[in-house]
Scaffold this motif. Sequence first.
Motif, PDB file in Angstrom:
ATOM      1  N   ASN A  75       0.813  -1.221   0.000  1.00 24.05           N
ATOM      2  CA  ASN A  75       0.000   0.000   0.000  1.00 24.05           C
ATOM      3  C   ASN A  75       0.845   1.270   0.000  1.00 24.05           C
ATOM      4  O   ASN A  75       0.559   2.211  -0.733  1.00 24.05           O
ATOM      5  N   ASN A 128       2.326   1.702  -3.421  1.00 28.12           N
ATOM      6  CA  ASN A 128       1.332   2.207  -4.373  1.00 28.12           C
ATOM      7  C   ASN A 128       1.112   3.705  -4.203  1.00 28.12           C
ATOM      8  O   ASN A 128       0.968   4.445  -5.180  1.00 28.12           O
ATOM      9  N   ILE A 129       1.044   4.133  -2.966  1.00 28.91           N
ATOM     10  CA  ILE A 129       0.842   5.568  -2.711  1.00 28.91           C
ATOM     11  C   ILE A 129       2.017   6.365  -3.283  1.00 28.91           C
ATOM     12  O   ILE A 129       1.834   7.408  -3.927  1.00 28.91           O
ATOM     13  N   PHE A 133       1.766   6.659  -6.928  1.00 29.27           N
ATOM     14  CA  PHE A 133       0.710   7.614  -7.263  1.00 29.27           C
ATOM     15  C   PHE A 133       1.238   9.050  -7.169  1.00 29.27           C
ATOM     16  O   PHE A 133       1.024   9.871  -8.075  1.00 29.27           O
ATOM     17  N   TYR A 173       1.728  11.586 -10.359  1.00 27.61           N
ATOM     18  CA  TYR A 173       0.988  12.829 -10.488  1.00 27.61           C
ATOM     19  C   TYR A 173       1.894  14.043 -10.635  1.00 27.61           C
ATOM     20  O   TYR A 173       1.573  14.978 -11.377  1.00 27.61           O
ATOM     21  N   LYS A 218       2.830  13.841 -14.229  1.00 26.12           N
ATOM     22  CA  LYS A 218       1.713  14.129 -15.124  1.00 26.12           C
ATOM     23  C   LYS A 218       1.431  15.631 -15.213  1.00 26.12           C
ATOM     24  O   LYS A 218       1.149  16.158 -16.286  1.00 26.12           O
ATOM     25  N   ASP A 253      -4.165  19.322  -4.436  1.00 28.11           N
ATOM     26  CA  ASP A 253      -4.138  18.773  -5.795  1.00 28.11           C
ATOM     27  C   ASP A 253      -4.431  17.272  -5.765  1.00 28.11           C
ATOM     28  O   ASP A 253      -5.189  16.771  -6.585  1.00 28.11           O
ATOM     29  N   ILE A 254      -3.806  16.576  -4.832  1.00 31.09           N
ATOM     30  CA  ILE A 254      -4.105  15.149  -4.664  1.00 31.09           C
ATOM     31  C   ILE A 254      -4.226  14.822  -3.173  1.00 31.09           C
ATOM     32  O   ILE A 254      -3.719  15.549  -2.322  1.00 31.09           O
ATOM     33  N   MET A 255      -4.920  13.738  -2.891  1.00 30.03           N
ATOM     34  CA  MET A 255      -5.151  13.286  -1.512  1.00 30.03           C
ATOM     35  C   MET A 255      -4.691  11.827  -1.408  1.00 30.03           C
ATOM     36  O   MET A 255      -5.501  10.910  -1.534  1.00 30.03           O
ATOM     37  N   PRO A 256      -3.418  11.593  -1.206  1.00 28.99           N
ATOM     38  CA  PRO A 256      -2.912  10.228  -1.356  1.00 28.99           C
ATOM     39  C   PRO A 256      -3.332   9.231  -0.274  1.00 28.99           C
ATOM     40  O   PRO A 256      -3.231   8.027  -0.507  1.00 28.99           O
ATOM     41  N   ILE A 266      -6.418   9.218   1.276  1.00 23.90           N
ATOM     42  CA  ILE A 266      -7.846   9.337   1.556  1.00 23.90           C
ATOM     43  C   ILE A 266      -8.581   8.003   1.474  1.00 23.90           C
ATOM     44  O   ILE A 266      -9.725   7.897   1.917  1.00 23.90           O
ATOM     45  N   SER A 267      -7.954   6.971   0.959  1.00 20.92           N
ATOM     46  CA  SER A 267      -8.621   5.652   0.962  1.00 20.92           C
ATOM     47  C   SER A 267      -8.339   4.868   2.236  1.00 20.92           C
ATOM     48  O   SER A 267      -8.711   3.702   2.321  1.00 20.92           O
ATOM     49  N   PHE A 268      -7.687   5.480   3.199  1.00 21.86           N
ATOM     50  CA  PHE A 268      -7.306   4.729   4.398  1.00 21.86           C
ATOM     51  C   PHE A 268      -7.935   5.319   5.657  1.00 21.86           C
ATOM     52  O   PHE A 268      -7.964   6.535   5.836  1.00 21.86           O
ATOM     53  N   LYS A 272      -8.960  27.120  -9.404  1.00 19.44           N
ATOM     54  CA  LYS A 272      -9.337  25.938  -8.637  1.00 19.44           C
ATOM     55  C   LYS A 272      -9.303  26.313  -7.152  1.00 19.44           C
ATOM     56  O   LYS A 272      -8.278  26.815  -6.658  1.00 19.44           O
ATOM     57  N   TYR A 273     -10.390  26.058  -6.468  1.00 20.79           N
ATOM     58  CA  TYR A 273     -10.509  26.415  -5.052  1.00 20.79           C
ATOM     59  C   TYR A 273     -10.433  27.926  -4.825  1.00 20.79           C
ATOM     60  O   TYR A 273     -10.168  28.385  -3.719  1.00 20.79           O
ATOM     61  N   TYR A 291      -8.439  17.847 -14.735  1.00 19.00           N
ATOM     62  CA  TYR A 291      -8.154  17.648 -13.306  1.00 19.00           C
ATOM     63  C   TYR A 291      -8.626  18.828 -12.457  1.00 19.00           C
ATOM     64  O   TYR A 291      -8.849  18.688 -11.258  1.00 19.00           O
ATOM     65  N   PRO A 338     -10.390  16.938  -5.254  1.00 12.94           N
ATOM     66  CA  PRO A 338      -8.986  16.495  -5.152  1.00 12.94           C
ATOM     67  C   PRO A 338      -8.816  15.042  -5.576  1.00 12.94           C
ATOM     68  O   PRO A 338      -9.506  14.168  -5.090  1.00 12.94           O
ATOM     69  N   VAL A 339      -7.885  14.827  -6.438  1.00 11.98           N
ATOM     70  CA  VAL A 339      -7.711  13.492  -6.992  1.00 11.98           C
ATOM     71  C   VAL A 339      -7.395  12.515  -5.873  1.00 11.98           C
ATOM     72  O   VAL A 339      -6.540  12.757  -5.037  1.00 11.98           O
ATOM     73  N   MET A 340      -8.150  11.459  -5.838  1.00  8.37           N
ATOM     74  CA  MET A 340      -8.035  10.488  -4.765  1.00  8.37           C
ATOM     75  C   MET A 340      -7.025   9.421  -5.142  1.00  8.37           C
ATOM     76  O   MET A 340      -6.750   9.190  -6.303  1.00  8.37           O
ATOM     77  N   PHE A 341      -6.532   8.769  -4.150  1.00 12.50           N
ATOM     78  CA  PHE A 341      -5.647   7.634  -4.411  1.00 12.50           C
ATOM     79  C   PHE A 341      -6.511   6.453  -4.817  1.00 12.50           C
ATOM     80  O   PHE A 341      -7.507   6.164  -4.173  1.00 12.50           O
TER      81      PHE A 341
END
Lengths: 307, 307
Positions: free
Chosen positions: A21, A24-25, A28, A32, A35, A209-212, A214-216, B202-203, B299, B304-307
């Motif tokens: 995990n 993977n984070i 990610f 990003y 990207k 911009d991203i929330m790495p 947030i799935s936990f 954004k925001y 985007y 916010p882009v999630m993991f």
Amino acid sequence: MFLKNREDTINNILDIDLKSNTENIKDFIRGYVAKLKKDGAVVGLSGGLDSAVVLKLCSEAIGNENVLAVILPERDSDSKNIKDAIRLARELKIKYMNKKITLILSLIGIYRMYPPSFLFKKSIVEKYITRKRKSISESLGKDLYISNLTGSSNKELCRGLAYCRIKNRVRSALLFYYAELNNYLLVGCANKSEWMIGYFIKYGDGIADIMPVISFYKTQIFAMADYLKLPDYIVNKAPSPDILPGIIDEDMIGISYRKLDIILYGLEKKYSVSKIARISGATYDEIKRVIEIIDKSGYLRKWPVMF
Amino acid sequence: MFLKNREDTINNILDIDLKSNTENIKDFIRGYVAKLKKDGAVVGLSGGLDSAVVLKLCSEAIGNENVLAVILPERDSDSKNIKDAIRLARELKIKYMNKKITLILSLIGIYRMYPPSFLFKKSIVEKYITRKRKSISESLGKDLYISNLTGSSNKELCRGLAYCRIKNRVRSALLFYYAELNNYLLVGCANKSEWMIGYFIKYGDGIADIMPVISFYKTQIFAMADYLKLPDYIVNKAPSPDILPGIIDEDMIGISYRKLDIILYGLEKKYSVSKIARISGATYDEIKRVIEIIDKSGYLRKWPVMF
């Protein structure tokens, strides 16, 4: 309270493969940054658990030299948290900025509302805040946390919410500013527990911009912190938004993270209420309350409601 | 340029039933104020078209006495826009606040980057900004608008973007603050044209509790403004973000709203490129560019882009 039952939770239903995990984070985050053609990452560092975990993950993902930690304390911030944040950035060899936002918040005029904690003993301010919360709660005659999720004509409550929320919103404006000046990505620290129950400031700490992570669930973030070998001075303190003296997460939310996370997990898996009660040790009323909170906080998780 | 072809567009492909659409928007605003138990609505008023339309719609939806217009000018704001905003609020009998945010932005340190327009003739500052944009554009060797959508290692460009964006983010923090103090709903003014091409912060101006006109193209907002009988001093000026002197929307975007809106409409309807070219009068290159902009700005339209 938040630590007592950690062991059986971690070795239990919310267990995750920490190695894969976290890898993977990191992929990610790296992906990003590439990207969006960014040169690095900004993390707002509070001295608490979540931002420390995200900072460490960013540092391992793209190199400590490409990460900027931004510490934005204000009048009411706990000085221990500021010290811990600075210490962590130094130990991880990550460049950091420590900029007080008290003057900005003063110009907005917020501090007229509450007594400054530096003029009084911490315990007195904490008592004052606790009494205020209690009196609002009594005059409302209902669950304060649930009342906070929608509007309320109670002037005291409105003032309190406005007072707290502007702090995090000014912070996120500044975090984006420093990120954009440096062509860095703003990496946020929201976790699944707080996201699902609306325990974040919409467009405050709820944006990035991203929330790495947030799935936990918070329980899993604790496990990650251990796995990432974050120091004790970060891990061993009661989670708190550090926005008003004397306010800690589990008091505000009204349930321990351990119970909450298992309830959220059970609801996600569509378990029956009786099964959720069994695995979490929560009462039916506690489970019902969490369901109501998820429902009432739904609009906070949505991008501005469209016509 | 933005007005020249209005008539044939309004009486044409982007025509909407103004009566039923504005009634629906008002129902939506009223419904949301009730749903979230709010006592009124806040609108950030810029002196431009979109916020004037939204202000009028809010006023008709919930009564002028329940609306608060908040005007937040800063050092670089066009004084005509401030005057127009105040005049509109007065004419509509809507209570308003006019709070300069220059000092707050000064404390953040942004004004060191660009010369203050009040020290120079407006035309000189505008020339300076235009020259700067041109030189950045030349050194990048590509489309400035598209470059703005992702990161760039060009320091000048990063500084310029950070300089502009912090203004709108501080504004949205303050708008939420005044909304929450009063238990009001923050009503945003984004429209479909700017939303689809990422022409918002954004925001910054891209956030609010609700966005009641986001399903309508700028061309349709113009038609609404006529229908709502908004005064000439609001309607008859070139749309501009009023964030840097000398910057107007159509220059920035590089295409007229009229063409843009018909292209966006055609793409939404999945028309062939040749049909879109025919109805919009745009070249294939212009259409290709809009498609690239929609793609690269994706985007910005995501939470916010999630993991």
